[in-house]
Design a protein around this motif. Structure first.
Motif, PDB file in Angstrom:
ATOM      1  N   GLU A 134     -37.106  19.157  11.714  1.00  0.00           N
ATOM      2  CA  GLU A 134     -37.766  18.038  12.392  1.00  0.00           C
ATOM      3  C   GLU A 134     -37.402  18.002  13.873  1.00  0.00           C
ATOM      4  O   GLU A 134     -38.250  17.709  14.730  1.00  0.00           O
ATOM      5  CB  GLU A 134     -37.393  16.720  11.712  1.00  0.00           C
ATOM      6  CG  GLU A 134     -38.410  15.621  11.888  1.00  0.00           C
ATOM      7  CD  GLU A 134     -39.672  15.839  11.065  1.00  0.00           C
ATOM      8  OE1 GLU A 134     -40.539  14.953  11.090  1.00  0.00           O
ATOM      9  OE2 GLU A 134     -39.807  16.895  10.406  1.00  0.00           O
ATOM     10  N   LEU A 135     -36.150  18.324  14.196  1.00  0.00           N
ATOM     11  CA  LEU A 135     -35.741  18.369  15.601  1.00  0.00           C
ATOM     12  C   LEU A 135     -36.497  19.473  16.339  1.00  0.00           C
ATOM     13  O   LEU A 135     -36.943  19.275  17.483  1.00  0.00           O
ATOM     14  CB  LEU A 135     -34.232  18.585  15.711  1.00  0.00           C
ATOM     15  CG  LEU A 135     -33.677  18.806  17.128  1.00  0.00           C
ATOM     16  CD1 LEU A 135     -34.087  17.677  18.069  1.00  0.00           C
ATOM     17  CD2 LEU A 135     -32.152  18.948  17.088  1.00  0.00           C
ATOM     18  N   ASP A 181     -43.055  19.899  20.277  1.00  0.00           N
ATOM     19  CA  ASP A 181     -44.152  18.942  20.430  1.00  0.00           C
ATOM     20  C   ASP A 181     -44.124  18.304  21.821  1.00  0.00           C
ATOM     21  O   ASP A 181     -45.176  18.063  22.440  1.00  0.00           O
ATOM     22  CB  ASP A 181     -44.048  17.870  19.342  1.00  0.00           C
ATOM     23  CG  ASP A 181     -45.208  16.884  19.373  1.00  0.00           C
ATOM     24  OD1 ASP A 181     -46.276  17.217  19.915  1.00  0.00           O
ATOM     25  OD2 ASP A 181     -45.051  15.771  18.834  1.00  0.00           O
ATOM     26  N   LEU A 182     -42.943  18.020  22.324  1.00  0.00           N
ATOM     27  CA  LEU A 182     -42.791  17.429  23.657  1.00  0.00           C
ATOM     28  C   LEU A 182     -42.899  18.465  24.779  1.00  0.00           C
ATOM     29  O   LEU A 182     -42.844  18.100  25.961  1.00  0.00           O
ATOM     30  CB  LEU A 182     -41.443  16.699  23.759  1.00  0.00           C
ATOM     31  CG  LEU A 182     -41.302  15.408  22.939  1.00  0.00           C
ATOM     32  CD1 LEU A 182     -39.856  14.920  22.940  1.00  0.00           C
ATOM     33  CD2 LEU A 182     -42.229  14.331  23.490  1.00  0.00           C
ATOM     34  N   GLY A 183     -43.024  19.742  24.406  1.00  0.00           N
ATOM     35  CA  GLY A 183     -43.137  20.793  25.416  1.00  0.00           C
ATOM     36  C   GLY A 183     -41.899  20.927  26.276  1.00  0.00           C
ATOM     37  O   GLY A 183     -41.980  21.247  27.471  1.00  0.00           O
ATOM     38  N   LEU A 184     -40.733  20.704  25.666  1.00  0.00           N
ATOM     39  CA  LEU A 184     -39.502  20.667  26.454  1.00  0.00           C
ATOM     40  C   LEU A 184     -39.095  22.035  26.984  1.00  0.00           C
ATOM     41  O   LEU A 184     -38.458  22.134  28.035  1.00  0.00           O
ATOM     42  CB  LEU A 184     -38.373  20.050  25.623  1.00  0.00           C
ATOM     43  CG  LEU A 184     -38.584  18.576  25.243  1.00  0.00           C
ATOM     44  CD1 LEU A 184     -37.436  18.069  24.391  1.00  0.00           C
ATOM     45  CD2 LEU A 184     -38.758  17.713  26.482  1.00  0.00           C
ATOM     46  N   LEU A 223     -36.818   9.698   9.596  1.00  0.00           N
ATOM     47  CA  LEU A 223     -38.007   9.828   8.740  1.00  0.00           C
ATOM     48  C   LEU A 223     -39.268   9.327   9.446  1.00  0.00           C
ATOM     49  O   LEU A 223     -40.376   9.540   8.970  1.00  0.00           O
ATOM     50  CB  LEU A 223     -37.798   9.055   7.435  1.00  0.00           C
ATOM     51  CG  LEU A 223     -36.655   9.552   6.553  1.00  0.00           C
ATOM     52  CD1 LEU A 223     -36.435   8.596   5.384  1.00  0.00           C
ATOM     53  CD2 LEU A 223     -36.933  10.957   6.048  1.00  0.00           C
ATOM     54  N   ASP A 224     -39.076   8.641  10.571  1.00  0.00           N
ATOM     55  CA  ASP A 224     -40.194   8.159  11.384  1.00  0.00           C
ATOM     56  C   ASP A 224     -40.343   9.098  12.577  1.00  0.00           C
ATOM     57  O   ASP A 224     -39.630   8.982  13.576  1.00  0.00           O
ATOM     58  CB  ASP A 224     -39.913   6.724  11.839  1.00  0.00           C
ATOM     59  CG  ASP A 224     -41.078   6.092  12.583  1.00  0.00           C
ATOM     60  OD1 ASP A 224     -41.847   6.830  13.230  1.00  0.00           O
ATOM     61  OD2 ASP A 224     -41.209   4.859  12.535  1.00  0.00           O
ATOM     62  N   TYR A 225     -41.281  10.031  12.478  1.00  0.00           N
ATOM     63  CA  TYR A 225     -41.410  11.077  13.485  1.00  0.00           C
ATOM     64  C   TYR A 225     -41.656  10.507  14.879  1.00  0.00           C
ATOM     65  O   TYR A 225     -41.043  10.955  15.860  1.00  0.00           O
ATOM     66  CB  TYR A 225     -42.549  12.027  13.103  1.00  0.00           C
ATOM     67  CG  TYR A 225     -42.715  13.194  14.050  1.00  0.00           C
ATOM     68  CD1 TYR A 225     -41.908  14.318  13.931  1.00  0.00           C
ATOM     69  CD2 TYR A 225     -43.673  13.167  15.070  1.00  0.00           C
ATOM     70  CE1 TYR A 225     -42.046  15.384  14.805  1.00  0.00           C
ATOM     71  CE2 TYR A 225     -43.819  14.226  15.938  1.00  0.00           C
ATOM     72  CZ  TYR A 225     -43.005  15.330  15.802  1.00  0.00           C
ATOM     73  OH  TYR A 225     -43.134  16.378  16.674  1.00  0.00           O
ATOM     74  N   LEU A 226     -42.526   9.523  14.994  1.00  0.00           N
ATOM     75  CA  LEU A 226     -42.848   8.967  16.305  1.00  0.00           C
ATOM     76  C   LEU A 226     -41.647   8.259  16.922  1.00  0.00           C
ATOM     77  O   LEU A 226     -41.401   8.355  18.132  1.00  0.00           O
ATOM     78  CB  LEU A 226     -44.032   8.002  16.188  1.00  0.00           C
ATOM     79  CG  LEU A 226     -45.403   8.644  15.937  1.00  0.00           C
ATOM     80  CD1 LEU A 226     -46.481   7.576  15.819  1.00  0.00           C
ATOM     81  CD2 LEU A 226     -45.753   9.636  17.054  1.00  0.00           C
ATOM     82  N   GLU A 227     -40.876   7.551  16.094  1.00  0.00           N
ATOM     83  CA  GLU A 227     -39.671   6.893  16.604  1.00  0.00           C
ATOM     84  C   GLU A 227     -38.666   7.924  17.092  1.00  0.00           C
ATOM     85  O   GLU A 227     -38.084   7.781  18.180  1.00  0.00           O
ATOM     86  CB  GLU A 227     -39.053   6.016  15.516  1.00  0.00           C
ATOM     87  CG  GLU A 227     -37.816   5.258  15.986  1.00  0.00           C
ATOM     88  CD  GLU A 227     -37.194   4.402  14.893  1.00  0.00           C
ATOM     89  OE1 GLU A 227     -36.012   4.042  15.030  1.00  0.00           O
ATOM     90  OE2 GLU A 227     -37.890   4.110  13.907  1.00  0.00           O
ATOM     91  N   PHE A 228     -38.452   8.956  16.301  1.00  0.00           N
ATOM     92  CA  PHE A 228     -37.557  10.051  16.671  1.00  0.00           C
ATOM     93  C   PHE A 228     -38.011  10.651  18.010  1.00  0.00           C
ATOM     94  O   PHE A 228     -37.225  10.797  18.962  1.00  0.00           O
ATOM     95  CB  PHE A 228     -37.575  11.094  15.551  1.00  0.00           C
ATOM     96  CG  PHE A 228     -36.652  12.277  15.717  1.00  0.00           C
ATOM     97  CD1 PHE A 228     -35.825  12.421  16.818  1.00  0.00           C
ATOM     98  CD2 PHE A 228     -36.630  13.275  14.744  1.00  0.00           C
ATOM     99  CE1 PHE A 228     -34.990  13.531  16.948  1.00  0.00           C
ATOM    100  CE2 PHE A 228     -35.799  14.378  14.864  1.00  0.00           C
ATOM    101  CZ  PHE A 228     -34.992  14.507  15.971  1.00  0.00           C
ATOM    102  N   ARG A 229     -39.273  10.978  18.105  1.00  0.00           N
ATOM    103  CA  ARG A 229     -39.849  11.604  19.306  1.00  0.00           C
ATOM    104  C   ARG A 229     -39.658  10.719  20.529  1.00  0.00           C
ATOM    105  O   ARG A 229     -39.249  11.199  21.598  1.00  0.00           O
ATOM    106  CB  ARG A 229     -41.334  11.860  19.048  1.00  0.00           C
ATOM    107  CG  ARG A 229     -42.088  12.603  20.137  1.00  0.00           C
ATOM    108  CD  ARG A 229     -43.554  12.725  19.723  1.00  0.00           C
ATOM    109  NE  ARG A 229     -44.311  13.565  20.619  1.00  0.00           N
ATOM    110  CZ  ARG A 229     -44.858  13.143  21.758  1.00  0.00           C
ATOM    111  NH1 ARG A 229     -44.691  11.873  22.130  1.00  0.00           N
ATOM    112  NH2 ARG A 229     -45.543  13.975  22.513  1.00  0.00           N
ATOM    113  N   ASN A 230     -39.921   9.427  20.390  1.00  0.00           N
ATOM    114  CA  ASN A 230     -39.851   8.523  21.531  1.00  0.00           C
ATOM    115  C   ASN A 230     -38.425   8.296  22.006  1.00  0.00           C
ATOM    116  O   ASN A 230     -38.159   8.229  23.215  1.00  0.00           O
ATOM    117  CB  ASN A 230     -40.515   7.192  21.183  1.00  0.00           C
ATOM    118  CG  ASN A 230     -42.021   7.295  21.080  1.00  0.00           C
ATOM    119  OD1 ASN A 230     -42.635   8.181  21.682  1.00  0.00           O
ATOM    120  ND2 ASN A 230     -42.626   6.398  20.309  1.00  0.00           N
ATOM    121  N   VAL A 231     -37.486   8.171  21.068  1.00  0.00           N
ATOM    122  CA  VAL A 231     -36.085   7.974  21.457  1.00  0.00           C
ATOM    123  C   VAL A 231     -35.573   9.203  22.202  1.00  0.00           C
ATOM    124  O   VAL A 231     -34.885   9.076  23.232  1.00  0.00           O
ATOM    125  CB  VAL A 231     -35.214   7.672  20.217  1.00  0.00           C
ATOM    126  CG1 VAL A 231     -33.728   7.705  20.582  1.00  0.00           C
ATOM    127  CG2 VAL A 231     -35.569   6.319  19.634  1.00  0.00           C
TER     128      VAL A 231
END
Length: 372
Positions: free
Chosen positions: A211-212, A218-221, A322-330
């Motif tokens: 997931e990481l 996904d963020l294009g880091l 388990l909340d992908y969007l929350e993980f991504r935003n944090v």
């Protein structure tokens, strides 16, 4: 009057670094220092040179070399023999105890995650650990665990309430003031890493590495100059992780690094130079790496599940993995926030004052005094 003798089953030091090694090292370094006048503490493992490295202040005469790698032989024959030979009063084990009981047993049960997350472990693993862990609790005179979460699991599954919490803490290595520039130079020269996101953990399904990776790409880091570094041995196969890595194109893969082994001195530099430490684990009996990272002043985001929900010092940086969007935003918001020096300093001081070994060793000391 003869000092009481404790033997510590330290065979875990024959393997890669993990939470249990951190616990034994920190706990007994502090215990031996504070209670040297009353106890002789022996450590048994195959690699006694490694014991000497981790316990430099302990007289080598207290390191007992084991001969057999087999856990069955160790538990059925070898350790009972060592206990008898050295006239041991107390023996401290992690999770599993021998089948011959010839002294007072102490056991630390770190977690019961195989019961909390049965789909993350094989049937045989769950069956064997359930029998062995419950047996260890029933046979031990002093029962310990490392968090309120694990204590509640022990009560829930086995109905055993007479368990003391001796929480994990920060070892002295992570209390030193390490120069950030020195660490950055070291990591750049050794590994070619310059601006990286770090995850330190064994690779297994509940640790959530995949997931990481998805969030990172996904963020294009990678295209923004970041690298992703995993440090940890591939312990249990993670479905889909190898396929995901193999499907990355050459440019994307160039931003991903994976070190399966690293020594304790190097890991300090690797932590210290990280841009962000991420701990997206789905379940932990405690969760040591986040407090190690915070103790060095590294910006850290962490899962809020199971025992990690206690990490109130990371308020605002805890997330539901388990909340992908929350993980991504944090993760995204933390990389965007550069004005953190005061916050990181406060977290560092909070962790260093809260997570030390003093309370845990006093709990064991008092429990021993109640018996003898």
């Amino acid at each position: 009057m003869r000092k009481k003798r404790i033997i510590v089953d330290a065979h875990i030091f024959d393997k890669e670094r993990q939470g249990t090694t951190t616990y034994i090292k920190g706990f007994y370094t502090a215990f031996c220092k504070q209670f040297d006048g009353e106890f002789e503490v022996f450590f048994c493992a195959m690699d006694i040179d490694n014991l000497a490295f981790h316990f430099p202040d302990i007289d080598p005469k207290y390191f007992i070399k084991l001969k057999f790698r087999s856990s069955a032989i160790r538990l059925v024959f070898e350790i009972p023999y060592v206990i008898r030979k050295h006239k041991i009063d107390f023996a401290h084990f992690q999770q599993i105890v021998p089948f011959v009981k010839n002294c007072i047993f102490i056991v630390t049960i770190h977690d019961l995650l195989f019961k909390d997350l049965p789909d993350k472990f094989s049937f045989f693993y769950r069956l064997s650990r359930n029998f062995l862990f419950e047996r260890a609790l029933r046979k031990s005179d002093i029962k310990l665990t490392v968090s309120h979460y694990s204590l509640n699991s022990i009560i829930q599954y086995y109905g055993i309430k007479e368990v003391f919490i001796t929480p994990n803490a920060i070892n002295s290595d992570f209390l030193s003031e390490i120069n950030k520039i020195e660490s950055a130079n070291y990591v750049r020269n050794k590994y070619g890493l310059t601006k990286y996101i770090l995850y330190v953990s064994r690779i297994e399904p509940r640790k959530n590495h995949l997931e990481l990776m998805k969030v990172f790409y996904d963020l294009g880091l990678g295209k923004k100059g970041y690298q992703l570094l995993f440090v940890g041995k591939n312990d249990i196969e993670v479905k889909g992780l190898s396929d995901y890595i193999s499907q990355l194109d050459e440019e994307a893969r160039s931003h991903f690094y994976w070190l399966d082994t690293i020594d304790d001195k190097e890991i300090l530099h690797v932590y210290n130079a990280a841009e962000l430490f991420v701990y997206p684990s789905l379940a932990e009996g405690f969760g040591i790496p986040p407090i190690e990272a915070v103790s060095l002043g590294v910006n850290t985001i962490c899962s809020n599940l199971t025992a990690m929900s206690d990490f109130s010092f990371l308020e605002g940086n805890l997330f539901n993995p388990l909340d992908y969007l929350e993980f991504r935003n944090v993760l995204k918001n933390n990389l965007a926030n550069s004005n953190l020096s005061h916050v990181l300093s406060q977290r560092k001081q909070t962790v260093r004052s809260k997570y030390n070994w003093d309370s845990g060793i006093k709990i064991l000391y008092n429990a021993i005094r109640e018996i003898k």
